[in-house]
Scaffold this motif. Structure first.
Motif, PDB file in Angstrom:
ATOM      1  N   LYS A   1      76.888  93.647   7.702  1.00  0.00           N
ATOM      2  CA  LYS A   1      76.348  93.562   6.331  1.00  0.00           C
ATOM      3  C   LYS A   1      75.619  94.672   6.093  1.00  0.00           C
ATOM      4  CE  LYS A   1      73.660  90.495   3.568  1.00  0.00           C
ATOM      5  NZ  LYS A   1      72.696  89.314   3.407  1.00  0.00           N
ATOM      6  N   THR A   2      75.880  95.303   4.855  1.00  0.00           N
ATOM      7  CA  THR A   2      75.020  96.337   4.283  1.00  0.00           C
ATOM      8  C   THR A   2      74.247  95.739   3.024  1.00  0.00           C
ATOM      9  OG1 THR A   2      76.394  98.286   5.177  1.00  0.00           O
ATOM     10  CG2 THR A   2      74.873  98.501   3.208  1.00  0.00           C
ATOM     11  N   GLU A   3      73.013  95.745   2.912  1.00  0.00           N
ATOM     12  CA  GLU A   3      72.752  95.156   1.560  1.00  0.00           C
ATOM     13  C   GLU A   3      71.710  96.389   0.924  1.00  0.00           C
ATOM     14  OE1 GLU A   3      69.346  92.255   2.331  1.00  0.00           O
ATOM     15  OE2 GLU A   3      70.494  92.572   4.548  1.00  0.00           O
ATOM     16  N   THR A   4      71.742  96.354  -0.547  1.00  0.00           N
ATOM     17  CA  THR A   4      71.004  96.977  -1.210  1.00  0.00           C
ATOM     18  C   THR A   4      69.761  95.920  -1.997  1.00  0.00           C
ATOM     19  OG1 THR A   4      72.497  98.950  -1.452  1.00  0.00           O
ATOM     20  CG2 THR A   4      70.599  98.726  -3.330  1.00  0.00           C
ATOM     21  N   ILE A   5      68.567  96.412  -1.989  1.00  0.00           N
ATOM     22  CA  ILE A   5      67.681  95.473  -2.684  1.00  0.00           C
ATOM     23  C   ILE A   5      67.061  96.185  -3.781  1.00  0.00           C
ATOM     24  CG2 ILE A   5      67.033  93.958  -0.653  1.00  0.00           C
ATOM     25  CD1 ILE A   5      64.490  95.351  -0.233  1.00  0.00           C
ATOM     26  N   TYR A   6      66.992  95.534  -4.833  1.00  0.00           N
ATOM     27  CA  TYR A   6      66.394  96.269  -6.237  1.00  0.00           C
ATOM     28  C   TYR A   6      65.201  95.177  -6.787  1.00  0.00           C
ATOM     29  CZ  TYR A   6      66.153  98.166 -10.864  1.00  0.00           C
ATOM     30  OH  TYR A   6      65.736  98.406 -11.998  1.00  0.00           O
ATOM     31  N   ILE A   7      63.938  95.953  -6.785  1.00  0.00           N
ATOM     32  CA  ILE A   7      63.030  95.067  -7.148  1.00  0.00           C
ATOM     33  C   ILE A   7      62.932  94.915  -8.698  1.00  0.00           C
ATOM     34  CG2 ILE A   7      60.305  94.816  -6.874  1.00  0.00           C
ATOM     35  CD1 ILE A   7      61.893  94.846  -4.458  1.00  0.00           C
ATOM     36  N   LEU A   8      63.003  93.312  -9.172  1.00  0.00           N
ATOM     37  CA  LEU A   8      62.601  93.171 -10.577  1.00  0.00           C
ATOM     38  C   LEU A   8      61.366  92.939 -10.981  1.00  0.00           C
ATOM     39  CD1 LEU A   8      65.786  90.721 -10.842  1.00  0.00           C
ATOM     40  CD2 LEU A   8      65.769  93.193 -11.664  1.00  0.00           C
ATOM     41  N   SER A   9      60.268  92.256 -10.158  1.00  0.00           N
ATOM     42  CA  SER A   9      59.030  92.045 -10.571  1.00  0.00           C
ATOM     43  C   SER A   9      58.246  91.822  -9.220  1.00  0.00           C
ATOM     44  CB  SER A   9      58.905  90.868 -11.352  1.00  0.00           C
ATOM     45  OG  SER A   9      59.288  89.604 -10.726  1.00  0.00           O
ATOM     46  N   GLY A  10      57.002  91.913  -9.338  1.00  0.00           N
ATOM     47  CA  GLY A  10      56.028  91.803  -8.302  1.00  0.00           C
ATOM     48  C   GLY A  10      55.874  92.939  -7.319  1.00  0.00           C
ATOM     49  N   ALA A  11      55.290  92.464  -6.057  1.00  0.00           N
ATOM     50  CA  ALA A  11      55.329  93.974  -5.263  1.00  0.00           C
ATOM     51  C   ALA A  11      55.790  93.331  -3.668  1.00  0.00           C
ATOM     52  CB  ALA A  11      53.884  94.226  -5.185  1.00  0.00           C
ATOM     53  N   LEU A  12      56.651  94.111  -3.236  1.00  0.00           N
ATOM     54  CA  LEU A  12      57.161  93.452  -1.966  1.00  0.00           C
ATOM     55  C   LEU A  12      56.934  94.531  -0.934  1.00  0.00           C
ATOM     56  CD1 LEU A  12      59.353  91.261  -1.394  1.00  0.00           C
ATOM     57  CD2 LEU A  12      61.044  93.083  -1.594  1.00  0.00           C
ATOM     58  N   LEU A  13      56.516  94.247   0.302  1.00  0.00           N
ATOM     59  CA  LEU A  13      56.555  95.071   1.520  1.00  0.00           C
ATOM     60  C   LEU A  13      57.991  94.971   2.182  1.00  0.00           C
ATOM     61  CD1 LEU A  13      53.056  94.402   3.089  1.00  0.00           C
ATOM     62  CD2 LEU A  13      53.727  96.247   1.589  1.00  0.00           C
ATOM     63  N   LEU A  14      58.549  96.209   2.607  1.00  0.00           N
ATOM     64  CA  LEU A  14      59.821  96.113   3.537  1.00  0.00           C
ATOM     65  C   LEU A  14      59.582  96.908   4.434  1.00  0.00           C
ATOM     66  CD1 LEU A  14      62.976  96.057   4.007  1.00  0.00           C
ATOM     67  CD2 LEU A  14      63.166  98.327   2.597  1.00  0.00           C
ATOM     68  N   TYR A  15      59.549  96.071   5.638  1.00  0.00           N
ATOM     69  CA  TYR A  15      59.434  96.582   6.999  1.00  0.00           C
ATOM     70  C   TYR A  15      60.768  96.857   7.387  1.00  0.00           C
ATOM     71  CZ  TYR A  15      54.927  93.977   6.754  1.00  0.00           C
ATOM     72  OH  TYR A  15      53.766  93.401   6.518  1.00  0.00           O
ATOM     73  N   LEU A  16      60.901  98.195   7.815  1.00  0.00           N
ATOM     74  CA  LEU A  16      62.150  98.907   8.130  1.00  0.00           C
ATOM     75  C   LEU A  16      62.009  99.548   9.361  1.00  0.00           C
ATOM     76  CD1 LEU A  16      65.197  99.082   7.060  1.00  0.00           C
ATOM     77  CD2 LEU A  16      64.497 101.121   5.840  1.00  0.00           C
ATOM     78  N   ASP A  17      62.651  98.874  10.495  1.00  0.00           N
ATOM     79  CA  ASP A  17      62.383  99.715  11.660  1.00  0.00           C
ATOM     80  C   ASP A  17      60.988  99.800  11.947  1.00  0.00           C
ATOM     81  OD1 ASP A  17      65.053  99.540  12.623  1.00  0.00           O
ATOM     82  OD2 ASP A  17      65.539 101.372  11.602  1.00  0.00           O
ATOM     83  N   LYS A  18      60.562 100.888  12.069  1.00  0.00           N
ATOM     84  CA  LYS A  18      58.799 101.123  12.273  1.00  0.00           C
ATOM     85  C   LYS A  18      58.088 101.553  11.039  1.00  0.00           C
ATOM     86  CE  LYS A  18      59.360 101.073  16.910  1.00  0.00           C
ATOM     87  NZ  LYS A  18      59.598  99.817  17.544  1.00  0.00           N
ATOM     88  N   GLN A  19      58.705 101.801   9.873  1.00  0.00           N
ATOM     89  CA  GLN A  19      58.110 101.754   8.689  1.00  0.00           C
ATOM     90  C   GLN A  19      57.644 100.538   7.873  1.00  0.00           C
ATOM     91  OE1 GLN A  19      60.286 104.847   6.256  1.00  0.00           O
ATOM     92  NE2 GLN A  19      62.017 104.129   7.593  1.00  0.00           N
ATOM     93  N   VAL A  20      56.884 100.782   7.017  1.00  0.00           N
ATOM     94  CA  VAL A  20      56.253  99.885   6.014  1.00  0.00           C
ATOM     95  C   VAL A  20      56.456 100.349   4.520  1.00  0.00           C
ATOM     96  CG1 VAL A  20      54.678  98.412   5.155  1.00  0.00           C
ATOM     97  CG2 VAL A  20      54.656  98.646   7.725  1.00  0.00           C
ATOM     98  N   ILE A  21      57.199  99.796   3.617  1.00  0.00           N
ATOM     99  CA  ILE A  21      57.463 100.628   2.407  1.00  0.00           C
ATOM    100  C   ILE A  21      57.026  99.568   1.513  1.00  0.00           C
ATOM    101  CG2 ILE A  21      59.410 101.622   0.884  1.00  0.00           C
ATOM    102  CD1 ILE A  21      60.946 101.792   3.487  1.00  0.00           C
ATOM    103  N   ILE A  22      56.160 100.159   0.587  1.00  0.00           N
ATOM    104  CA  ILE A  22      55.608  99.418  -0.601  1.00  0.00           C
ATOM    105  C   ILE A  22      56.731  99.378  -1.787  1.00  0.00           C
ATOM    106  CG2 ILE A  22      53.752  98.861  -2.213  1.00  0.00           C
ATOM    107  CD1 ILE A  22      51.957 100.052  -0.132  1.00  0.00           C
ATOM    108  N   MET A  23      57.097  98.189  -2.048  1.00  0.00           N
ATOM    109  CA  MET A  23      58.348  98.249  -3.213  1.00  0.00           C
ATOM    110  C   MET A  23      57.559  97.565  -4.624  1.00  0.00           C
ATOM    111  SD  MET A  23      61.693  97.853  -1.041  1.00  0.00           S
ATOM    112  CE  MET A  23      62.672  98.660  -2.330  1.00  0.00           C
ATOM    113  N   LEU A  24      57.920  98.342  -5.662  1.00  0.00           N
ATOM    114  CA  LEU A  24      57.690  97.946  -6.862  1.00  0.00           C
ATOM    115  C   LEU A  24      58.645  97.768  -7.814  1.00  0.00           C
ATOM    116  CD1 LEU A  24      54.019 100.146  -7.229  1.00  0.00           C
ATOM    117  CD2 LEU A  24      54.348  97.734  -6.424  1.00  0.00           C
TER     118      LEU A  24
END
Length: 108
Positions: free
Chosen positions: A41-64
């Motif tokens: 599975k391949t997925e693309t996420i798109y943030i509509l509202s709030g604030a989300l942390l995406l833990y991706l392998d060894k990274q942490v990405i703040i998503m708005l």
């Protein structure tokens, strides 16, 4: 639309087509989904509202709102609500392709 309650919020399946699926996910503040990866599975996420942390392998990405990211097969990932958050997920059709490595709710 099919709504599925999850321990971290809920998932709304908006459409399932031959080549893609679109979901709207609601994740509560302080909750997170499984640490997981997908074989196919391949997925693309798109943030509509709030604030989300995406833990991706060894990274942490703040998503708005307005941010997006594509997760490819084999990438270990997890989403965590920093606020009550809503995001869209557009993915390939392998809905049951989830390999959980860790789960706060005891799911296998």
């Amino acid at each position: 639309m099919l709504t599925i309650d999850k321990p971290w919020g809920k998932e709304e399946i908006l459409t399932v087509q031959d080549k893609y699926v679109i979901k709207r996910l609601h994740i509560a503040k302080g909750k997170r989904c499984s640490l997981q990866y997908h074989r196919y599975k391949t997925e693309t996420i798109y943030i509509l509202s709030g604030a989300l942390l995406l833990y991706l392998d060894k990274q942490v990405i703040i998503m708005l709102p307005g941010d997006f990211h594509t997760i490819v097969p084999g990438e270990v990932h997890r989403m965590e609500g920093q606020e009550n958050s809503v995001y869209l997920e557009s993915s390939t059709t392998e809905l049951n392709d989830v390999i959980r490595m860790e789960d706060d709710y005891g799911r296998k």
